[in-house]
Motif scaffolding. Sequence first.
Motif, short mmCIF file in Angstrom:
data_model
loop_
_atom_site.label_atom_id
_atom_site.label_comp_id
_atom_site.label_asym_id
_atom_site.label_seq_id
_atom_site.Cartn_x
_atom_site.Cartn_y
_atom_site.Cartn_z
N UNK A 100 0.82 -1.21 0.00
CA UNK A 100 0.00 0.00 0.00
C UNK A 100 0.86 1.26 0.00
N UNK A 101 1.92 1.26 0.79
CA UNK A 101 2.75 2.45 0.92
C UNK A 101 3.54 2.73 -0.34
N UNK A 102 4.18 1.70 -0.88
CA UNK A 102 5.12 1.93 -1.98
C UNK A 102 4.51 1.73 -3.36
N UNK A 147 -9.09 3.57 8.11
CA UNK A 147 -9.18 4.75 7.23
C UNK A 147 -7.98 4.90 6.30
N UNK A 148 -7.07 3.97 6.35
CA UNK A 148 -5.85 4.12 5.57
C UNK A 148 -5.99 3.79 4.10
N UNK A 149 -6.98 3.00 3.74
CA UNK A 149 -7.15 2.60 2.35
C UNK A 149 -8.60 2.19 2.13
N UNK A 150 -8.99 2.10 0.86
CA UNK A 150 -10.36 1.71 0.53
C UNK A 150 -10.37 0.93 -0.78
N UNK A 160 -4.46 2.98 -1.44
CA UNK A 160 -4.03 3.72 -0.25
C UNK A 160 -4.49 5.17 -0.35
N UNK A 161 -4.95 5.70 0.77
CA UNK A 161 -5.31 7.11 0.82
C UNK A 161 -4.04 7.96 0.90
N UNK A 162 -4.18 9.24 0.62
CA UNK A 162 -3.02 10.13 0.62
C UNK A 162 -2.35 10.20 1.98
N UNK A 163 -3.13 10.02 3.03
CA UNK A 163 -2.57 10.10 4.38
C UNK A 163 -2.33 8.73 5.00
#
Length: 271
Positions: A16-18, A51-54, A64-67
């Motif tokens: 998700x992050x990378x 809330x990190x991804x959807x 992944x969300x921007x935050x």
Amino acid sequence: MRWEDIKRYQVIEALLLWEGKLNARQLMDYFETSRPTAQKYISEYKQLNPTGFEFVSQQRAHIANDDFTPQFIDLEFSSYHALFNTQGEHAVTSLVETLPQVHRNISPQLVRPILQAIRYQLRLDIGYISLSSPEFEDRIIQPHSLVFDGTRYHVRAFCEKNQDYRDFVLSRFSGEFAFEGEATFDEAHDTLWQTDVTLVVCPDHRLTELQKKVIAHDYQMTEQKLELKTRAALLKYLLQHLRLDIYQAAAEQQQIVIDPECRKLLAPYIN
């Protein structure tokens, strides 16, 4: 939390992050598991980071969300690489190519007595070979730490032959050993080990101003300087790792140098 769960969450977060997206197929390939199980892993992680991804149906993937903020890995790219470098046969891991590694002559039988001597503070009589003495000779050492310089392992120890603290290349021990009682010197007596120093590097002064800005951006410098803290005993290995132990004739090859004022301060520790 079980290590198996942590590993799953680390893989999910790294993707998700990378890569910015995650789907069940990636986890199926990585963990060699079924789709329902992979979906279960994602659902379990979703409870920890709701809330990190959807899920975006058009992309058929979790985005992944921007935050998005990971909880089980740091923000270094090396974490992503380390997770996937060990699973080379899977398609999900083929994004990073790694050069072959040179493996030194290190075995459990060789390392075991050294680790025991460090942990239990013992004097160790062990065979050692060096470039100056190409035949094994017995050394009585009192080791207190192992050091990895990015290429090979060293043993930091008090050498009774030289009556001083020395660095020994781990792969050059013979493995034949005998414990000789309790150690009388430890890391607290190692002055260079206890001395903290700060290495300051900057772009090579021979570069143009635009080139210096490129180097400063590459190394995340502040005002074209980067500070690296280490022990005085390890400074030479840091210089070797950064390729600062050899001065290149071309500025484009050198790229970074030791800050002149820093070099003056560290002169007693630079061999």
